[in-house]
Design a protein around this motif. Structure first.
Motif, PDB file in Angstrom:
ATOM      1  N   TYR A 452       0.798  -1.223   0.000  1.00 32.67           N
ATOM      2  CA  TYR A 452       0.000   0.000   0.000  1.00 32.67           C
ATOM      3  C   TYR A 452       0.838   1.284   0.000  1.00 32.67           C
ATOM      4  O   TYR A 452       0.365   2.319  -0.463  1.00 32.67           O
ATOM      5  CB  TYR A 452      -0.923   0.029   1.226  1.00 32.67           C
ATOM      6  CG  TYR A 452      -2.070  -0.938   1.147  1.00 32.67           C
ATOM      7  CD1 TYR A 452      -3.211  -0.637   0.406  1.00 32.67           C
ATOM      8  CD2 TYR A 452      -2.025  -2.155   1.805  1.00 32.67           C
ATOM      9  CE1 TYR A 452      -4.277  -1.531   0.332  1.00 32.67           C
ATOM     10  CE2 TYR A 452      -3.075  -3.046   1.749  1.00 32.67           C
ATOM     11  CZ  TYR A 452      -4.202  -2.736   1.006  1.00 32.67           C
ATOM     12  OH  TYR A 452      -5.241  -3.618   0.931  1.00 32.67           O
ATOM     13  N   ILE A 471      -9.014   5.286   4.992  1.00 31.04           N
ATOM     14  CA  ILE A 471      -9.215   4.833   6.374  1.00 31.04           C
ATOM     15  C   ILE A 471     -10.397   5.606   6.946  1.00 31.04           C
ATOM     16  O   ILE A 471     -10.483   6.826   6.794  1.00 31.04           O
ATOM     17  CB  ILE A 471      -7.967   5.071   7.246  1.00 31.04           C
ATOM     18  CG1 ILE A 471      -6.742   4.384   6.637  1.00 31.04           C
ATOM     19  CG2 ILE A 471      -8.194   4.581   8.669  1.00 31.04           C
ATOM     20  CD1 ILE A 471      -6.802   2.888   6.651  1.00 31.04           C
ATOM     21  N   ILE A 680      -4.349   0.136   9.453  1.00 38.20           N
ATOM     22  CA  ILE A 680      -5.198  -0.408   8.388  1.00 38.20           C
ATOM     23  C   ILE A 680      -6.031  -1.579   8.887  1.00 38.20           C
ATOM     24  O   ILE A 680      -7.240  -1.683   8.614  1.00 38.20           O
ATOM     25  CB  ILE A 680      -4.331  -0.825   7.179  1.00 38.20           C
ATOM     26  CG1 ILE A 680      -3.711   0.409   6.526  1.00 38.20           C
ATOM     27  CG2 ILE A 680      -5.167  -1.598   6.160  1.00 38.20           C
ATOM     28  CD1 ILE A 680      -2.814   0.096   5.342  1.00 38.20           C
ATOM     29  N   ASN A 685     -11.435   0.511  11.874  1.00 39.89           N
ATOM     30  CA  ASN A 685     -11.520   0.891  10.466  1.00 39.89           C
ATOM     31  C   ASN A 685     -12.765   0.282   9.827  1.00 39.89           C
ATOM     32  O   ASN A 685     -12.919  -0.944   9.770  1.00 39.89           O
ATOM     33  CB  ASN A 685     -10.259   0.444   9.727  1.00 39.89           C
ATOM     34  CG  ASN A 685     -10.199   0.971   8.307  1.00 39.89           C
ATOM     35  OD1 ASN A 685     -10.955   1.862   7.935  1.00 39.89           O
ATOM     36  ND2 ASN A 685      -9.305   0.404   7.510  1.00 39.89           N
ATOM     37  N   PRO A 689      -9.724  -1.250   2.557  1.00 39.12           N
ATOM     38  CA  PRO A 689      -8.677  -0.506   1.848  1.00 39.12           C
ATOM     39  C   PRO A 689      -8.298  -1.092   0.495  1.00 39.12           C
ATOM     40  O   PRO A 689      -7.532  -0.469  -0.248  1.00 39.12           O
ATOM     41  CB  PRO A 689      -7.495  -0.583   2.820  1.00 39.12           C
ATOM     42  CG  PRO A 689      -7.693  -1.861   3.553  1.00 39.12           C
ATOM     43  CD  PRO A 689      -9.179  -2.049   3.670  1.00 39.12           C
TER      44      PRO A 689
END
Length: 696
Positions: A452, A471, A680, A685, A689
């Motif tokens: 990422y 996020i 993440i 969250n 993602p």
């Protein structure tokens, strides 16, 4: 005191005060037509000094002295020169024979008495009007300031020049410093003072014996160099050597007149000397801390090896000489006793245990050094007071496995002695397993980081693009570009990324609190930290109450051991920790980019405003944060780059246990990968993602 504040000559003759109707040959000279008859305004006397060129020396001196009395020494409320003192100004050479200090003090006390009477009358009448006050009232403020005892930690933020005469060396910064440190924290009123204790009379400038001012040389033989300013100072004597806030002197005697080139050379060498003294003081302070730590370790090791077995103890002649006795009772928790005041005692009641040694060493203070500089003191584990019982206070168990009669239990459960009255305990480390361990980078963290962050997944967005957040922590979200820019190998952590880490950090601390013996921690949000970091006069507590109350209830702050505040200042992160375990304020700076004055001011504003906020919220009612000692850990890791301060701040939160900073690698590539994975994959969250991987 009045003479040493104002630098007045001190004679023995009483000042002659003439009445308004008493004749004086000089009274009409200073009078001019005014709205209500003929009066002597200050501006008229000043005009005489400026424009009259044919004044004789006696008249010029008499006029100048009247202006000085009216504007500085005994100012009134009518802007007039005090003609009642003309009786003492007939002959200029005899002015020094009068006791001007007695007269000025009498005038000051008369005005104070008048003010108090008018204020009481206004309270009784219920009608408050303006009260005009005359006389030299700054005199009272200066004398009060000189008798206050300030903490040694403040020496790094401001130096008070205690030279005489005091009125020539006091500055506005001195009064701001006094108002900040002497303000009472027990009330919400902004103008109530009296928090600092008074110094011993012999350590004030007024106890130092000096010669008359008219007998002193034109240039003082002792000169102090502070920046680009040279100020006169008294010689170092036994009476004033303990007066803090004074820098080392540069002793050199100067004649009355010197060539310009000699003065330039003297100024250069004074600057070099001041730098050498500063470096030597800092180096010796650090060396003293190191030696005290080695001393404590040697005493503990020797006691552990040489202490007799309690079970085999039978000889009544066994004694152990304590290097440091128990401290006297103190009302402030966390205060340490100076090692120079320790008393050597002999305990003949029985063998000394390691707990007794640790309790004694808890009160060793490196400030016993002859160098009066703020040196950090190592926090120690608090133990119960065993002054009266000595070694018999240790926890002994009989053959049946039950505590013996008369012993005091050292447990921390429901059987603790006087549980309701006990103080907050430090973390008890029974084994090395309970210490913070070194952070290890896993392969999954590196894989996710490369996936990422290292490789860009999306092209920069266009203005028409409407992308979802990368996020999303329950409404607090961040875009992929901002998140990647903060955590890439050479990225600076912004406040949004820091806020995400803080929320994940608090969640992780809540989950580990029930199953870990480590200290409990809580980090405040960036929005609340920003509101607390403003200057004290700009702080509004009501704007922070809602957020603080939510954190106080949801985070159970009462049970936390450390409170963290991550402060961004000038593109640099520092961490301030309110250490409830050891009653300290810890400040962590990984780059030393900011000056000590800036760091101290930021932390001082934050702690002061936090105290005010806690008072408004009626939280931490049994704690006085302003009495916490300021301790900057000397083993704080330093970054090698100019962009890793945010990562180091996150690591400080994780690795600081209140006393020791656990080791971690200064190569932050792996730490960035771990932080990326934590944020993440957090259960906070709400956003998937993986959408950033779909480049189409």
């Amino acid at each position: 005191m009045v003479e040493k504040v104002l630098g007045l000559p001190h004679g023995t003759r009483h000042v002659v005060v003439i009445s308004k109707h008493e004749e004086s040959p000089h009274r009409e000279f200073y009078k001019t037509d005014y709205d209500h008859g003929r009066r002597a305004p200050i501006h008229y006397a000043a005009t005489i000094l400026e424009k009259e060129v044919d004044l004789d020396d006696e008249t010029f001196f008499r006029t100048f002295f009247l202006v000085a009395l009216a504007t500085h020494l005994t100012p009134g409320t009518g802007n007039m020169v005090p003609l009642e003192y003309l009786g003492s100004l007939e002959v200029a050479s005899e002015v020094c024979e009068y006791a001007w200090g007695d007269q000025i003090l009498k005038d000051v006390m008369t005005e104070i008495d008048t003010f108090q009477k008018k204020k009481k009358k206004a309270i009784l009448d219920g009608a408050f009007k303006k009260i005009w006050v005359g006389s030299c009232l700054p005199l009272v403020a200066i004398i009060y300031m000189d008798h206050l005892d300030f903490p040694e930690s403040s020496i790094s933020t401001h130096h008070i020049n205690y030279s005489l005469p005091r009125a020539s060396h006091v500055t506005d910064e001195d009064f701001k410093f006094v108002m900040l440190h002497d303000k009472s924290r027990l009330t919400l009123n902004a103008h109530i003072y009296g928090a600092r204790p008074f110094r011993a009379p012999e350590s004030t400038p007024y106890a130092i014996q000096r010669s008359n001012y008219d007998d002193q040389p034109a240039t003082h033989p002792y000169i102090q160099q502070t920046g680009n300013n040279c100020t006169n100072h008294p010689p170092q004597t036994e009476e004033n050597q303990d007066m803090h806030h004074e820098a080392p002197r540069f002793p050199i005697k100067l004649p009355e007149e010197l060539p310009a080139y000699i003065l330039q050379i003297i100024g250069t060498h004074k600057s070099k000397w001041a730098q050498d003294i500063s470096k030597a003081t800092s180096r010796l302070s650090k060396l003293h801390v190191k030696r005290m730590e080695e001393f404590a370790q040697d005493v503990l090791a020797a006691t552990k090896d040489n202490a007799p077995d309690p079970k085999n103890y039978s000889s009544p002649h066994w004694t152990w000489t304590q290097a440091f006795a128990e401290p006297p009772p103190s009302t402030h928790e966390g205060e340490f006793v100076d090692a120079s005041t320790a008393v050597v005692q002999t305990t003949a009641a029985g063998p000394t245990t390691m707990a007794t040694v640790e309790a004694n060493l808890a009160h060793i203070s490196p400030q016993s050094s002859p160098i009066h500089a703020p040196t950090p003191t190592s926090p120690t584990q608090p133990t119960q007071d065993n002054t009266s019982e000595g070694p018999n206070m240790s926890h002994n168990v009989n053959e049946g496995g039950q505590p013996s009669t008369g012993d005091v239990l050292h447990t921390i459960g429901t059987q603790t002695q006087e549980k309701k009255n006990r103080k907050k305990r430090a973390c008890l480390r029974k084994t090395e397993d309970t210490r913070l361990k070194k952070i290890k980078v896993t392969s999954s963290s590196i894989e996710l980081y490369n996936k990422y962050i290292t490789a860009r997944c999306l092209r920069p967005p266009k203005k028409t693009d409407k992308r979802p957040p990368f996020i999303d922590y329950g409404g607090y979200h961040i875009s992929y570009e901002h998140f990647r820019g903060a955590l890439k190998p050479r990225g600076w952590v912004d406040t949004h990324t820091m806020e995400l880490y803080i929320r994940q950090f608090n969640l992780q601390q809540t989950m580990e609190a029930c199953s870990s013996a480590l200290p409990t921690k809580y980090a405040f949000s960036q929005s609340l930290t920003a509101k607390l970091s403003v200057p004290e006069e700009k702080f509004v507590a009501t704007n922070c109450l809602r957020e603080f109350n939510n954190a106080y209830q949801d985070g159970s702050l009462k049970s936390k051991d450390m409170l963290y505040f991550a402060i961004p200042h000038k593109q640099h992160w520092i961490l301030c920790c309110i250490n409830l375990l050891y009653k300290q304020i810890n400040i962590f700076d990984s780059d030393k980019k900011l000056k000590n004055d800036e760091v101290y001011e930021l932390s001082n504003n934050l702690v002061t405003n936090f105290t005010t906020l806690a008072t408004h919220a009626k939280a931490f009612t049994k704690l006085d944060f302003m009495k916490f000692t300021c301790f900057n850990p000397p083993d704080c890791p330093q970054q090698k780059t100019h962009y890793d301060c945010g990562i180091f701040t996150m690591l400080f939160m994780k690795q600081w246990d209140g006393k020791i900073m656990a080791n971690f690698s200064k190569d932050t590539y792996g730490h960035r990968a771990i932080i990326t994975e934590l944020i993440i994959t957090s259960q906070l969250n709400n956003q998937d993602p993986t959408w950033v991987l779909k480049t189409n």
